[in-house]
Design a protein around this motif. Sequence first.
Motif, PDB file in Angstrom:
ATOM      1  N   ASP A 359       0.844  -1.193   0.000  1.00 19.53           N
ATOM      2  CA  ASP A 359       0.000   0.000   0.000  1.00 19.53           C
ATOM      3  C   ASP A 359       0.884   1.250   0.000  1.00 19.53           C
ATOM      4  O   ASP A 359       2.013   1.232   0.481  1.00 19.53           O
ATOM      5  CB  ASP A 359      -0.947   0.017   1.201  1.00 19.53           C
ATOM      6  N   ILE A 360       0.376   2.336  -0.583  1.00 15.58           N
ATOM      7  CA  ILE A 360       1.214   3.519  -0.778  1.00 15.58           C
ATOM      8  C   ILE A 360       0.552   4.785  -0.229  1.00 15.58           C
ATOM      9  O   ILE A 360      -0.672   4.888  -0.112  1.00 15.58           O
ATOM     10  CB  ILE A 360       1.552   3.746  -2.264  1.00 15.58           C
ATOM     11  N   ILE A 361       1.405   5.714   0.088  1.00 11.97           N
ATOM     12  CA  ILE A 361       1.049   7.083   0.451  1.00 11.97           C
ATOM     13  C   ILE A 361       1.874   7.984  -0.464  1.00 11.97           C
ATOM     14  O   ILE A 361       3.030   7.686  -0.774  1.00 11.97           O
ATOM     15  CB  ILE A 361       1.405   7.377   1.920  1.00 11.97           C
ATOM     16  N   GLN A 362       1.297   9.099  -0.908  1.00  8.72           N
ATOM     17  CA  GLN A 362       2.069  10.049  -1.711  1.00  8.72           C
ATOM     18  C   GLN A 362       2.259  11.352  -0.921  1.00  8.72           C
ATOM     19  O   GLN A 362       1.324  11.844  -0.280  1.00  8.72           O
ATOM     20  CB  GLN A 362       1.357  10.343  -3.033  1.00  8.72           C
ATOM     21  N   PHE A 363       3.473  11.889  -0.989  1.00 11.51           N
ATOM     22  CA  PHE A 363       3.808  13.057  -0.196  1.00 11.51           C
ATOM     23  C   PHE A 363       4.529  14.064  -1.077  1.00 11.51           C
ATOM     24  O   PHE A 363       5.423  13.705  -1.855  1.00 11.51           O
ATOM     25  CB  PHE A 363       4.707  12.642   0.976  1.00 11.51           C
ATOM     26  N   LYS A 364       4.125  15.332  -0.973  1.00 17.96           N
ATOM     27  CA  LYS A 364       4.778  16.409  -1.728  1.00 17.96           C
ATOM     28  C   LYS A 364       5.463  17.352  -0.752  1.00 17.96           C
ATOM     29  O   LYS A 364       4.820  17.965   0.099  1.00 17.96           O
ATOM     30  CB  LYS A 364       3.770  17.179  -2.586  1.00 17.96           C
ATOM     31  N   ASP A 365       6.771  17.472  -0.908  1.00 23.59           N
ATOM     32  CA  ASP A 365       7.590  18.277  -0.009  1.00 23.59           C
ATOM     33  C   ASP A 365       8.323  19.348  -0.820  1.00 23.59           C
ATOM     34  O   ASP A 365       9.246  19.038  -1.576  1.00 23.59           O
ATOM     35  CB  ASP A 365       8.597  17.384   0.714  1.00 23.59           C
ATOM     36  N   PRO A 366       7.943  20.619  -0.682  1.00 24.49           N
ATOM     37  CA  PRO A 366       8.602  21.680  -1.460  1.00 24.49           C
ATOM     38  C   PRO A 366      10.084  21.846  -1.149  1.00 24.49           C
ATOM     39  O   PRO A 366      10.807  22.476  -1.927  1.00 24.49           O
ATOM     40  CB  PRO A 366       7.827  22.948  -1.049  1.00 24.49           C
ATOM     41  N   TRP A 367      10.537  21.303  -0.001  1.00 18.47           N
ATOM     42  CA  TRP A 367      11.928  21.475   0.400  1.00 18.47           C
ATOM     43  C   TRP A 367      12.805  20.257   0.090  1.00 18.47           C
ATOM     44  O   TRP A 367      13.999  20.286   0.351  1.00 18.47           O
ATOM     45  CB  TRP A 367      11.999  21.789   1.896  1.00 18.47           C
ATOM     46  N   LEU A 368      12.215  19.218  -0.492  1.00 17.94           N
ATOM     47  CA  LEU A 368      12.996  18.025  -0.808  1.00 17.94           C
ATOM     48  C   LEU A 368      13.965  18.324  -1.948  1.00 17.94           C
ATOM     49  O   LEU A 368      13.566  18.747  -3.035  1.00 17.94           O
ATOM     50  CB  LEU A 368      12.069  16.870  -1.209  1.00 17.94           C
ATOM     51  N   ILE A 369      15.237  18.085  -1.715  1.00 14.65           N
ATOM     52  CA  ILE A 369      16.269  18.362  -2.717  1.00 14.65           C
ATOM     53  C   ILE A 369      16.412  17.130  -3.611  1.00 14.65           C
ATOM     54  O   ILE A 369      17.041  16.140  -3.238  1.00 14.65           O
ATOM     55  CB  ILE A 369      17.593  18.729  -2.036  1.00 14.65           C
ATOM     56  N   ASP A 370      15.805  17.214  -4.800  1.00 11.00           N
ATOM     57  CA  ASP A 370      15.768  16.043  -5.677  1.00 11.00           C
ATOM     58  C   ASP A 370      15.886  16.373  -7.160  1.00 11.00           C
ATOM     59  O   ASP A 370      15.881  15.481  -8.007  1.00 11.00           O
ATOM     60  CB  ASP A 370      14.459  15.277  -5.446  1.00 11.00           C
ATOM     61  N   TYR A 371      15.986  17.667  -7.508  1.00 12.39           N
ATOM     62  CA  TYR A 371      15.966  18.044  -8.916  1.00 12.39           C
ATOM     63  C   TYR A 371      17.365  18.438  -9.402  1.00 12.39           C
ATOM     64  O   TYR A 371      17.921  19.444  -8.958  1.00 12.39           O
ATOM     65  CB  TYR A 371      15.006  19.211  -9.145  1.00 12.39           C
ATOM     66  N   PRO A 372      17.956  17.663 -10.307  1.00 14.85           N
ATOM     67  CA  PRO A 372      19.254  18.040 -10.881  1.00 14.85           C
ATOM     68  C   PRO A 372      19.063  19.172 -11.893  1.00 14.85           C
ATOM     69  O   PRO A 372      18.536  18.959 -12.978  1.00 14.85           O
ATOM     70  CB  PRO A 372      19.741  16.746 -11.550  1.00 14.85           C
ATOM     71  N   ASP A 373      19.475  20.357 -11.530  1.00 12.31           N
ATOM     72  CA  ASP A 373      19.234  21.537 -12.356  1.00 12.31           C
ATOM     73  C   ASP A 373      20.232  21.570 -13.524  1.00 12.31           C
ATOM     74  O   ASP A 373      21.431  21.781 -13.323  1.00 12.31           O
ATOM     75  CB  ASP A 373      19.393  22.798 -11.507  1.00 12.31           C
TER      76      ASP A 373
END
Length: 540
Positions: A359-373
């Motif tokens: 089973d899953i939960i989805q979470f959105k975190d504006p501060w999560l560092i995950d985008y390679p710019d």
Amino acid sequence: MKKIKFLILFLFICLMKLHSQDTLRKDIKTLCGTDDRVVYSHPAVGRINIKPLGRVATGWILFDGRIVTNRHVVGGMKKGSSIEFNVPLSSNNCKLLGHPSKEHKYDIIIESIIKSTNNNLGNDWAIFSVKPNEITKQMPKEAQNSFFYVEQKDDVTEIELIGFGNSTECTKRYASQLSIGTVLGVDGTVIKHNADTEDGSSGSPIINTISGKVIGIHAKGTCKKLGYNCGTSTNNKDFWNALGASTNIVVEQKRESGSMLSGSTIKRWYNNNFQEYSIPAIFSTVIGKTEYLRGSDLLISNPNEKFINWNNDNTSIIQKEFLIGKSEQKEISQFQKSYSNIIITNNFVEIPTLNPSNDIIQFKDPWLIDYPDPNYGNNKRNRGMDALYKSRNSPFLPDYSTNYNGDIYKGVFLNQFVDENNPNKPYYSVKVPQTQTINLNGVNSKFYFQNWSATDATLKNPNSLETPVVFTADNAAVKANYKGTHLSNNANAFKNNGQRKIVRTPNGHLHMVYESMGKVWYEISKDNGATWELTGTLNN
């Protein structure tokens, strides 16, 4: 004879005023081929009226509100000289120049003039201040709401030149005109260009078309003689220093308490790489330049804090562009306490102890560092409100150190409320699918989302699959509540007490009703009982 001489002298003076322009140089009347200038008014470019002879030239508003032009323009300038903006076209009979209303005129402070030591090519510049407009009491920068930044750049090719040059067309005489050209070369402090100019163009800004910043001042028309016109480059050291464009930027990094995070570092993008600076960091830059800074992405202990924003505003992106708009500009990378005992989980109401593996939960975190710019060496940064929902197995804990396929949350912030008037203000969100299939004793059972519930957290839309969530205390718990098919928390719900539990309708569909959680639930099967669909309750 005396009358004739007097008449000739009078006519000469009239012609000087009629053709009012900065004829301090005899060879300034020059076009580079055909006249390609077009009428164009820029709010930061004005026409200088030189007293006492009525000549005109061009000046423009610098970022600090002062006016820039040529030294040969201000030479001999007396009290009563002025600069005016929003200048209309001249008369169509070539007799009168256009003048704006008095609200757009500013008297030049003669005593404020600073200028180069001579008028030599590459060294012809002047800067002065003006008095507030006598009617509006405003200064040009405030009234025009426009100004120019400057830069030192030798590889510019395309330029724009805006000035109040003369013209053979009556309405364009000493009216604001735009000329497009190219830089033909930079010889020391001399810019050689082929933008069309005429009498009155002296002092015009030479503008880098790409950046919109000024790289020099047009000073002398020599196209007819040399094949190019000349200007003074911002590479002129004295001119550059007088412009006051060089400055420092100070960068600090602070805890939630306001104390300096001594020993920590920030990064500055320079020469296509992030360079590290200890806090407080001070480095040289230029007013009008865009600096790209990055706060620390480390979790700081005692107490545990991490980056939340720049300058205590809503800029949650850890890497940010800063326009250097003033001298000694200060930027602050702000840290705030984060908490690690938050839990987000699915709750299967009839079987509260159920803890499936899929089973899953989805979470959105504006501060999560995950985008390679890709614009900055693929260094990872957070996304702010462009953050993605990440699917996590339930129960999910965004704690300090757990690595979720490369993502480490480093805890969450408390009290990040939604601001309806500011969509860019960051906040957390949770989301779940409408149904989840869970294996119970070898049988796949479908569970349906009902609502959200929480302790020490608030949910904006508790009955929606997706909702903003505000954690208000450590140990906050958020649950997505699911109802399973053929399940009840009432042990007697499916016992045979003489009542029919399932009914088949003529179309072959099976229908079931039963009680659970104080409600009567209705399910339907369209495949002879192989699968069942929970359609809702029969309660009002």
